[in-house]
Scaffold this motif. Structure first.
Motif, short mmCIF file in Angstrom:
data_model
loop_
_atom_site.label_atom_id
_atom_site.label_comp_id
_atom_site.label_asym_id
_atom_site.label_seq_id
_atom_site.Cartn_x
_atom_site.Cartn_y
_atom_site.Cartn_z
N ARG A 198 -6.66 -1.31 -9.55
CA ARG A 198 -8.02 -1.61 -9.37
C ARG A 198 -8.48 -1.85 -10.77
NH1 ARG A 198 -7.08 2.07 -5.84
NH2 ARG A 198 -7.88 2.23 -3.38
N GLY A 201 -4.59 -5.74 -11.74
CA GLY A 201 -3.81 -6.10 -10.87
C GLY A 201 -2.49 -6.95 -11.19
N THR A 207 -3.78 -6.13 -5.10
CA THR A 207 -5.00 -5.50 -4.75
C THR A 207 -4.43 -4.52 -3.77
OG1 THR A 207 -5.38 -7.26 -3.20
CG2 THR A 207 -6.38 -7.40 -5.17
N SER A 247 -5.33 -3.43 -0.32
CA SER A 247 -6.18 -4.08 0.99
C SER A 247 -6.55 -3.16 1.82
CB SER A 247 -5.00 -4.87 1.63
OG SER A 247 -5.45 -5.56 2.92
#
Length: 119
Positions: A19, A22, A44, A46
């Motif tokens: 976060r 990345g 990221t 998801s």
């Protein structure tokens, strides 16, 4: 853009690090067969529930007994931006000979195949 998916535990700091930044590198090595892969991309965490359920399998259940909706499970999505692959088919003695010849000549050795893909 090609995508890799990984399941990771929320208990690790990986999701938090992704976060914040990345940028990742994923690598694979098969030294026995002299094959290597290096992948760079943007990762990221998801929240795609459908993808979690589609990718979840019995092997994953060993790590996440609560199934695809296990509260400890995070789905990491890596969007690939660059990949390299090396496949060295010469024998070890041939590799050593080429490396020694390159060291003496000052020229780069040519060993195996190398492919690079920019996505």
């Amino acid at each position: 853009m090609p995508v890799l998916y990984f399941f990771v535990s929320r208990r690790t700091e990986l999701g938090e690090r992704l976060r914040n930044d990345g940028n990742v590198n994923v690598s694979y090595a098969d030294p026995h067969n002299d094959r290597y892969v290096s992948i760079s991309g943007q990762a990221t965490v998801s929240e795609d529930r459908d993808t979690r359920h589609r990718l979840f399998n019995p092997m994953t259940k060993a790590w996440f007994p609560g199934g695809a909706d296990d509260p400890d499970l995070e789905l990491v999505e890596v969007h690939i931006t660059h990949a390299e692959f090396w496949d060295i088919r010469e024998s070890k003695p041939t590799q050593l000979f080429k490396l020694a010849a390159a060291a003496v000549s000052g020229e780069r050795p040519t060993i195996g195949e190398h492919h690079e893909v920019l996505v």
